[in-house]
Design a protein around this motif. Structure first.
Motif, PDB file in Angstrom:
ATOM      1  N   GLU A   1       7.649 -21.402   1.115  1.00 25.26           N
ATOM      2  CA  GLU A   1       7.941 -22.670   0.695  1.00 25.26           C
ATOM      3  C   GLU A   1       8.753 -23.450   1.803  1.00 25.26           C
ATOM      4  N   THR A   2       8.339 -24.721   2.350  1.00 23.80           N
ATOM      5  CA  THR A   2       8.672 -25.244   3.396  1.00 23.80           C
ATOM      6  C   THR A   2      10.298 -25.326   3.229  1.00 23.80           C
ATOM      7  N   THR A   3      10.984 -25.618   1.984  1.00 28.14           N
ATOM      8  CA  THR A   3      12.231 -25.781   2.022  1.00 28.14           C
ATOM      9  C   THR A   3      13.121 -24.321   2.333  1.00 28.14           C
ATOM     10  N   HIS A   4      12.455 -23.283   2.402  1.00 33.52           N
ATOM     11  CA  HIS A   4      13.157 -21.799   2.347  1.00 33.52           C
ATOM     12  C   HIS A   4      12.076 -21.259   3.472  1.00 33.52           C
ATOM     13  N   PRO A   5      11.979 -21.557   4.560  1.00 33.83           N
ATOM     14  CA  PRO A   5      10.881 -21.221   5.568  1.00 33.83           C
ATOM     15  C   PRO A   5      11.065 -19.611   6.124  1.00 33.83           C
ATOM     16  N   THR A   6      12.260 -19.152   5.754  1.00 37.49           N
ATOM     17  CA  THR A   6      12.518 -17.854   6.314  1.00 37.49           C
ATOM     18  C   THR A   6      12.336 -16.751   5.119  1.00 37.49           C
ATOM     19  N   GLU A   7      12.001 -17.201   3.730  1.00 30.73           N
ATOM     20  CA  GLU A   7      11.847 -16.302   2.706  1.00 30.73           C
ATOM     21  C   GLU A   7      10.399 -16.234   2.598  1.00 30.73           C
TER      22      GLU A   7
ATOM     23  N   SER B   1       9.243 -29.790  -1.538  1.00 32.21           N
ATOM     24  CA  SER B   1       8.917 -28.439  -1.750  1.00 32.21           C
ATOM     25  C   SER B   1       7.397 -28.450  -1.537  1.00 32.21           C
ATOM     26  N   CYS B   2       6.906 -27.697  -0.326  1.00 33.99           N
ATOM     27  CA  CYS B   2       5.531 -27.509  -0.147  1.00 33.99           C
ATOM     28  C   CYS B   2       5.290 -26.075  -0.033  1.00 33.99           C
ATOM     29  N   LEU B   3       4.155 -25.545  -0.422  1.00 33.87           N
ATOM     30  CA  LEU B   3       3.756 -24.440  -0.258  1.00 33.87           C
ATOM     31  C   LEU B   3       2.684 -24.266   1.142  1.00 33.87           C
ATOM     32  N   GLN B   4       3.145 -22.947   1.859  1.00 30.14           N
ATOM     33  CA  GLN B   4       2.458 -22.910   3.242  1.00 30.14           C
ATOM     34  C   GLN B   4       1.733 -21.450   3.263  1.00 30.14           C
ATOM     35  N   ILE B   5       0.589 -21.362   3.594  1.00 30.29           N
ATOM     36  CA  ILE B   5      -0.130 -20.374   3.977  1.00 30.29           C
ATOM     37  C   ILE B   5      -0.405 -20.070   5.257  1.00 30.29           C
TER      38      ILE B   5
END
Length: 65
Positions: free
Chosen positions: A34-40, A18-22
């Motif tokens: 979050e990289t584990t939920h890329p469409t949200e 779980s990583c945060l991406q901006i």
């Protein structure tokens, strides 16, 4: 949604998936995911992100951890 330019993911020292991406759009909209939920996606403004970061630095969000 327009094209998004994503920054490298921000991952904690503990590792995990779980990583945060901006990212940002060409119009300047900031987007977090979050990289584990890329469409949200969460959209915000520069000031909104600044407020979040400043609150975290002050410790205002420590009770959430």
């Amino acid at each position: 949604m327009p094209d998004i330019s994503w920054q490298n993911p921000l991952c904690g020292d503990e590792g995990g998936n779980s990583c945060l991406q901006i990212g940002h759009t060409s119009t300047g909209t900031l987007i977090l995911r979050e990289t584990t939920h890329p469409t949200e996606l969460i959209t915000t403004t520069r000031q909104g992100l600044r407020n979040l970061i400043e609150a975290a630095k002050r410790g205002d969000l420590d009770h959430l951890l």
